[in-house]
Design an enzyme around this catalytic site. Structure first.
Site, PDB file in Angstrom:
ATOM      1  N   LYS A 167       0.840  -1.212   0.000  1.00 35.51           N
ATOM      2  CA  LYS A 167       0.000   0.000   0.000  1.00 35.51           C
ATOM      3  C   LYS A 167       0.871   1.257   0.000  1.00 35.51           C
ATOM      4  O   LYS A 167       0.601   2.210  -0.726  1.00 35.51           O
ATOM      5  CB  LYS A 167      -0.892  -0.013   1.247  1.00 35.51           C
ATOM      6  CG  LYS A 167      -1.544   1.313   1.573  1.00 35.51           C
ATOM      7  CD  LYS A 167      -2.464   1.214   2.771  1.00 35.51           C
ATOM      8  CE  LYS A 167      -1.802   1.471   4.111  1.00 35.51           C
ATOM      9  NZ  LYS A 167      -1.471   2.871   4.396  1.00 35.51           N
ATOM     10  N   ASN A 168       1.921   1.233   0.829  1.00 37.38           N
ATOM     11  CA  ASN A 168       2.705   2.451   1.020  1.00 37.38           C
ATOM     12  C   ASN A 168       3.729   2.701  -0.085  1.00 37.38           C
ATOM     13  O   ASN A 168       4.471   3.683  -0.031  1.00 37.38           O
ATOM     14  CB  ASN A 168       3.340   2.455   2.409  1.00 37.38           C
ATOM     15  CG  ASN A 168       2.271   2.567   3.491  1.00 37.38           C
ATOM     16  OD1 ASN A 168       1.112   2.879   3.194  1.00 37.38           O
ATOM     17  ND2 ASN A 168       2.643   2.300   4.733  1.00 37.38           N
TER      18      ASN A 168
ATOM     19  N   ARG B 216      -4.002  10.268   3.401  1.00 35.80           N
ATOM     20  CA  ARG B 216      -3.022  11.367   3.460  1.00 35.80           C
ATOM     21  C   ARG B 216      -2.341  11.583   2.116  1.00 35.80           C
ATOM     22  O   ARG B 216      -1.595  12.522   1.939  1.00 35.80           O
ATOM     23  CB  ARG B 216      -1.928  11.004   4.482  1.00 35.80           C
ATOM     24  CG  ARG B 216      -2.118  11.633   5.825  1.00 35.80           C
ATOM     25  CD  ARG B 216      -0.865  11.490   6.665  1.00 35.80           C
ATOM     26  NE  ARG B 216       0.109  12.524   6.354  1.00 35.80           N
ATOM     27  CZ  ARG B 216       0.701  13.283   7.251  1.00 35.80           C
ATOM     28  NH1 ARG B 216       0.441  13.118   8.509  1.00 35.80           N
ATOM     29  NH2 ARG B 216       1.574  14.201   6.898  1.00 35.80           N
TER      30      ARG B 216
ATOM     31  N   CYS C 292      -6.843  16.638  11.950  1.00 35.17           N
ATOM     32  CA  CYS C 292      -5.649  15.823  12.138  1.00 35.17           C
ATOM     33  C   CYS C 292      -4.780  15.778  10.879  1.00 35.17           C
ATOM     34  O   CYS C 292      -3.726  15.190  10.886  1.00 35.17           O
ATOM     35  CB  CYS C 292      -6.043  14.414  12.550  1.00 35.17           C
ATOM     36  SG  CYS C 292      -7.088  13.601  11.353  1.00 35.17           S
TER      37      CYS C 292
ATOM     38  N   ASP D 252       3.902   0.221  12.339  1.00 33.14           N
ATOM     39  CA  ASP D 252       2.729  -0.530  11.843  1.00 33.14           C
ATOM     40  C   ASP D 252       2.778  -2.006  12.221  1.00 33.14           C
ATOM     41  O   ASP D 252       1.842  -2.742  11.921  1.00 33.14           O
ATOM     42  CB  ASP D 252       2.648  -0.410  10.316  1.00 33.14           C
ATOM     43  CG  ASP D 252       2.678   1.030   9.873  1.00 33.14           C
ATOM     44  OD1 ASP D 252       1.714   1.738  10.148  1.00 33.14           O
ATOM     45  OD2 ASP D 252       3.693   1.451   9.286  1.00 33.14           O
TER      46      ASP D 252
ATOM     47  N   VAL E 263       7.194   6.748  16.989  1.00 34.18           N
ATOM     48  CA  VAL E 263       6.916   7.410  15.705  1.00 34.18           C
ATOM     49  C   VAL E 263       5.667   8.283  15.783  1.00 34.18           C
ATOM     50  O   VAL E 263       5.669   9.426  15.333  1.00 34.18           O
ATOM     51  CB  VAL E 263       6.792   6.368  14.571  1.00 34.18           C
ATOM     52  CG1 VAL E 263       6.489   7.047  13.232  1.00 34.18           C
ATOM     53  CG2 VAL E 263       8.075   5.544  14.464  1.00 34.18           C
TER      54      VAL E 263
HETATM   55  N1  EPU Z   1       5.458  14.473  10.910  1.00 34.06           N
HETATM   56  C1  EPU Z   1       5.433  15.805  11.237  1.00 34.06           C
HETATM   57  N2  EPU Z   1       5.331  16.723  10.208  1.00 34.06           N
HETATM   58  C2  EPU Z   1       5.258  16.348   8.910  1.00 34.06           C
HETATM   59  C3  EPU Z   1       5.284  14.985   8.583  1.00 34.06           C
HETATM   60  C4  EPU Z   1       5.376  14.058   9.619  1.00 34.06           C
HETATM   61  O1  EPU Z   1       5.507  16.175  12.396  1.00 34.06           O
HETATM   62  O2  EPU Z   1       5.171  17.225   8.038  1.00 34.06           O
HETATM   63  C5  EPU Z   1       5.554  13.486  11.986  1.00 34.06           C
HETATM   64  C6  EPU Z   1       4.288  12.640  12.101  1.00 34.06           C
HETATM   65  O3  EPU Z   1       3.296  13.311  12.841  1.00 34.06           O
HETATM   66  C7  EPU Z   1       4.800  11.377  12.763  1.00 34.06           C
HETATM   67  C8  EPU Z   1       6.207  11.248  12.186  1.00 34.06           C
HETATM   68  O4  EPU Z   1       6.572  12.520  11.680  1.00 34.06           O
HETATM   69  O5  EPU Z   1       4.880  11.544  14.136  1.00 34.06           O
HETATM   70  C9  EPU Z   1       6.346  10.208  11.090  1.00 34.06           C
HETATM   71  O6  EPU Z   1       5.444  10.482  10.025  1.00 34.06           O
HETATM   72  P1  EPU Z   1       5.774  10.068   8.518  1.00 34.06           P
HETATM   73  O7  EPU Z   1       5.705  11.297   7.693  1.00 34.06           O
HETATM   74  O8  EPU Z   1       7.013   9.245   8.477  1.00 34.06           O
HETATM   75  O9  EPU Z   1       4.551   9.131   8.200  1.00 34.06           O
HETATM   76  P2  EPU Z   1       3.583   9.169   6.944  1.00 34.06           P
HETATM   77  O10 EPU Z   1       4.329   9.380   5.694  1.00 34.06           O
HETATM   78  O11 EPU Z   1       2.439  10.067   7.240  1.00 34.06           O
HETATM   79  C10 EPU Z   1       3.786   6.634   6.384  1.00 34.06           C
HETATM   80  C11 EPU Z   1       2.826   5.504   6.240  1.00 34.06           C
HETATM   81  C12 EPU Z   1       2.350   5.057   7.598  1.00 34.06           C
HETATM   82  C13 EPU Z   1       3.557   4.659   8.435  1.00 34.06           C
HETATM   83  C14 EPU Z   1       4.559   5.812   8.513  1.00 34.06           C
HETATM   84  C15 EPU Z   1       5.834   5.433   9.235  1.00 34.06           C
HETATM   85  C16 EPU Z   1       1.760   5.943   4.140  1.00 34.06           C
HETATM   86  C17 EPU Z   1       0.536   6.326   3.409  1.00 34.06           C
HETATM   87  N3  EPU Z   1       1.688   5.936   5.450  1.00 34.06           N
HETATM   88  O12 EPU Z   1       3.039   7.691   6.987  1.00 34.06           O
HETATM   89  O13 EPU Z   1       1.539   3.929   7.384  1.00 34.06           O
HETATM   90  O14 EPU Z   1       3.126   4.326   9.726  1.00 34.06           O
HETATM   91  O15 EPU Z   1       4.908   6.227   7.178  1.00 34.06           O
HETATM   92  O16 EPU Z   1       6.471   4.385   8.572  1.00 34.06           O
HETATM   93  O17 EPU Z   1       2.782   5.616   3.535  1.00 34.06           O
HETATM   94  C18 EPU Z   1      -0.273   2.505   7.724  1.00 34.06           C
HETATM   95  O18 EPU Z   1       0.087   1.913   6.702  1.00 34.06           O
HETATM   96  O19 EPU Z   1      -1.194   2.090   8.495  1.00 34.06           O
HETATM   97  C19 EPU Z   1       0.375   3.765   8.074  1.00 34.06           C
HETATM   98  C20 EPU Z   1      -0.100   4.595   8.992  1.00 34.06           C
END
Ligand code: EPU
Length: 454
Positions: free
Chosen positions: A39-40, A113, A137, A326, A348
Site C-alpha cells: 500500500k505504502n 493522506r 488531524c 505498523d 513514531v
Molecule cells: N510528521 C510531522 N510533520 C510532517 C510529517 C510528519 O511532524 O510534516 C511526523 C508525524 O506526525 C509522525 C512522524 O513525523 O509523528 C512520522 O510520520 P511520517 O511522515 O514518516 O509518516 P507518513 O508518511 O504520514 C507513512 C505511512 C504510515 C507509516 C509511517 C511510518 C503511508 C501512506 N503511510 O506515513 O503507514 O506508519 O509512514 O512508517 O505511507 C499505515 O500503513 O497504516 C500507516 C499509517
C-alpha cells in the site's frame, strides 16, 4: 467531506466501512495467504505516474480502498486509469492532465493522506495545485509542516485557505537544500516527487530510507530521474526536464506480511505468507523469534508459527531499519499470550495505543503510559511524543463487542477476537479494507470462524 465509505475499489467493487462481523475465536489460523504490492508504495507510484509524458504500468496493485482514493484523484485530474496488461495491474495515462475543481478534489480525497503528495507533480504539470483540508488531524500546521517547508524551499507559494491549501509556482520549481527535522516517510516522498523535475540539484538530508522509498526511487529512475542515495540518510536528486512512463512491479507489502505472522503467533496457527521476503523483514523476524515464534524462509514466501511457549519482549518502534510502528498492533495481541512482561515503546506516532482499550476489555493486562517510561537508556533517543504500553501475560482473552478504530488497530482487534473464547462482535470492519486486500476471503481461507452480520 466525503469519506472512503462507499468508494469504488480498484476492481470497481464497493467497500462498506460499516460492516460488522460475529467472530468465534479459539481456532488456530492455518493455511496460505498471498501478499501483493505494498500500500505504502503503490499509492505513491500511482502519483509518480503524473510526472511522466507517457503511460505507466504498475503491477501487483492490491485491491484496497486507499488505491481507489488515489485512482479517483488521478482521474479527476485527467489521468486515464484502466486495467493493465495482467490481472492486478493498472495502466495510468497522464497525457491529458488538467486542473480539477475544488468540489471534485474534495469529494475524492477520502480519509487518505496521499493527496498531499500531489503537490509537486501538479505544480510541475499545471503550475498550481489545490489540496483540500481533510480535517484537523491532517491539514493542521504540524502534520504537514515538513511538506510545506520543503515545497516553499523549491519555490512554491503556499496559501492557506479556509477549505485547504492552494499552491502555485509562477517561476517554476528549483532544486533546494533540505534537512528534514525527522526522517518522515511522506516528506521524503514529497521531496522526491518534486525534485525529480525541478531545475538543478536537490540535496535531501535526514531522509527516510524505508524499502518502499527505495522502490519509489526505482520507479522514478525508470522514468528517467537521476537520484543517488548517499551515506547517512542523504539523497541527491539532479532535476531533469522530462520524464517518461514506467513499468514496475511493486515491492511486497511487509506490513501485511508481518500482520499475518503475528496472527499465526497469537492464534497458535501456521501461516505461509506467499510473496513475503526476508530482507525487508529482518528486524521483524528477530523480534518474532525472540517472542518464541518460528519461521521458515522459502524462495516464494515465509512460513510463520510458534516455536514453543511465547515469552515477553521489549520493542521500540522506529524509522527504518528499526521495528515499524505498523507492526506493533498485531504483535501486541500475541504478547497478551506470552509469559511475563512485554514493553512496547512507540516513538513514531504520539497516539497509537488507543486500540489496546479493546484488548483490555477482552481481558488483556495492558497499561499505557502516554508520556513514555523512564526506564533507562534505549537504542532510540527519546522523542517528546513517545509513549509506552506494558503488557503482562499470559491472559486468556474473552469475547467482547468492539469497534475498529483504524487500519492496524482494527486488524489487531480481529486477531484478538479470533484468539478469544466465545463470540465477539467486531464493528467498522470496512476500515481494514483500506490496507488489506481480500481480507475476509483470506480469513476464511485460514479457517477463521465468522459471519458478516451487518
Ligand atoms: N510528521 C510531522 N510533520 C510532517 C510529517 C510528519 O511532524 O510534516 C511526523 C508525524 O506526525 C509522525 C512522524 O513525523 O509523528 C512520522 O510520520 P511520517 O511522515 O514518516 O509518516 P507518513 O508518511 O504520514 C507513512 C505511512 C504510515 C507509516 C509511517 C511510518 C503511508 C501512506 N503511510 O506515513 O503507514 O506508519 O509512514 O512508517 O505511507 C499505515 O500503513 O497504516 C500507516 C499509517
Amino acid at each position: 467531506m466525503t469519506l472512503v465509505g462507499e468508494t469504488a475499489t480498484v476492481a470497481g467493487k464497493k467497500s462498506h466501512e460499516g460492516e460488522v462481523l460475529a467472530i468465534r475465536g479459539g481456532r488456530a489460523l492455518t493455511g496460505t495467504v498471498a501478499v501483493k504490492g505494498a500500500k505504502n508504495l503503490v499509492t505513491k507510484a500511482m502519483v509518480a505516474a503524473l510526472l511522466g509524458e507517457a503511460p505507466s504500468v504498475l503491477r501487483d496493485v492490491p485491491d484496497i480502498s486507499d488505491v481507489a482514493v488515489v485512482r479517483s484523484l488521478l482521474e479527476v485530474h485527467g489521468v486515464r486509469v484502466e486495467e493493465g496488461p495482467e490481472s492486478g495491474s493498472l495502466r495510468l495515462d497522464p497525457s491529458e492532465v488538467e486542473s480539477a475543481h475544488f468540489e471534485e478534489i474534495d469529494a475524492h480525497a477520502g480519509a487518505s493522506r496521499i493527496p498531499i503528495l500531489f503537490c509537486g507533480p501538479l505544480l510541475h504539470r499545471l503550475g498550481q495545485a489545490f489540496i483540500p483540508d481533510l480535517g484537523g488531524c491532517r491539514i493542521g500546521d504540524r502534520p504537514i509542516d515538513f511538506h510545506l517547508d520543503a515545497l516553499r524551499k523549491f519555490g512554491a507559494i503556499v496559501e492557506k485557505q479556509p477549505n485547504g491549501i492552494r499552491l502555485s509556482a509562477p517561476h517554476g520549481l528549483r532544486g533546494a537544500n533540505i534537512h528534514l527535522p525527522y526522517p518522515s516517510v511522506g516528506a521524503t516522498e514529497q521531496v522526491l516527487l518534486t525534485a525529480v523535475r525541478a531545475q538543478g540539484t536537490t540535496e535531501l538530508r535526514n531522509a527516510a530510507i524505508e524499502p518502499e522509498i527505495m522502490d519509489l526511487i526505482g520507479v522514478l529512475q525508470k522514468m528517467g530521474a537521476i537520484i543517488s542515495y548517499e551515506p547517512n540518510r542523504v539523497i541527491l536528486i539532479e532535476g531533469v526536464r522530462r520524464l517518461r512512463g514506467y513499468d514496475h512491479r511493486a515491492i511486497f507489502d511487509r506490513n501485511e506480511a508481518a500482520s499475518w505472522a503475528s496472527a499465526a503467533l497469537a492464534t497458535d496457527g501456521d501461516i505461509f505468507v506467499a510473496g513475503a521476503e526476508q530482507q525487508d523483514m529482518l528486524t521483524f523476524l528477530n523480534v518474532f523469534r525472540k517472542v518464541g515464534g518460528d519461521f521458515d524462509i522459502r524462495e516464494d514466501g515465509i512460513r510463520f508459527g510458534r516455536g514453543g511457549a511465547l515469552r515477553g519482549v521489549t520493542v521500540e518502534t522506529d524509522v527504518h531499519p528499526g521495528f515499524m510502528t505498523d507492526w506493533q498492533q498485531p504483535l501486541i495481541v500475541a504478547l497478551t499470550q506470552a509469559q511475563g512482561r512485554s514493553i512496547v515503546h512507540e516513538t513514531v506516532y504520539e497516539n497509537r495505543f488507543g486500540f489496546t482499550q479493546a484488548l483490555v476489555k477482552m481481558g488483556a493486562s495492558i497499561a499505557v503510559y502516554p508520556n513514555g517510561l523512564q526506564d533507562g537508556p534505549r537504542r532510540v533517543p527519546r522523542r517528546s511524543l513517545e509513549q509506552a504500553a506494558v503488557i503482562d501475560g499470559p491472559t486468556p482473552l474473552h469475547a467482547a463487542d468492539i469497534t475498529v478504530p483504524d487500519l492496524r488497530g482494527g486488524y489487531s482487534h480481529v486477531i484478538a477476537a479470533l484468539t478469544a473464547d466465545g463470540e465477539s462482535t467486531v464493528r467498522n470492519i470496512g476500515i481494514i479494507r483500506r490496507g488489506y486486500a481480500d481480507f475476509l476471503d483470506k480469513l476464511s481461507g485460514l479457517g477463521a470462524d465468522f459471519d458478516v452480520i451487518g
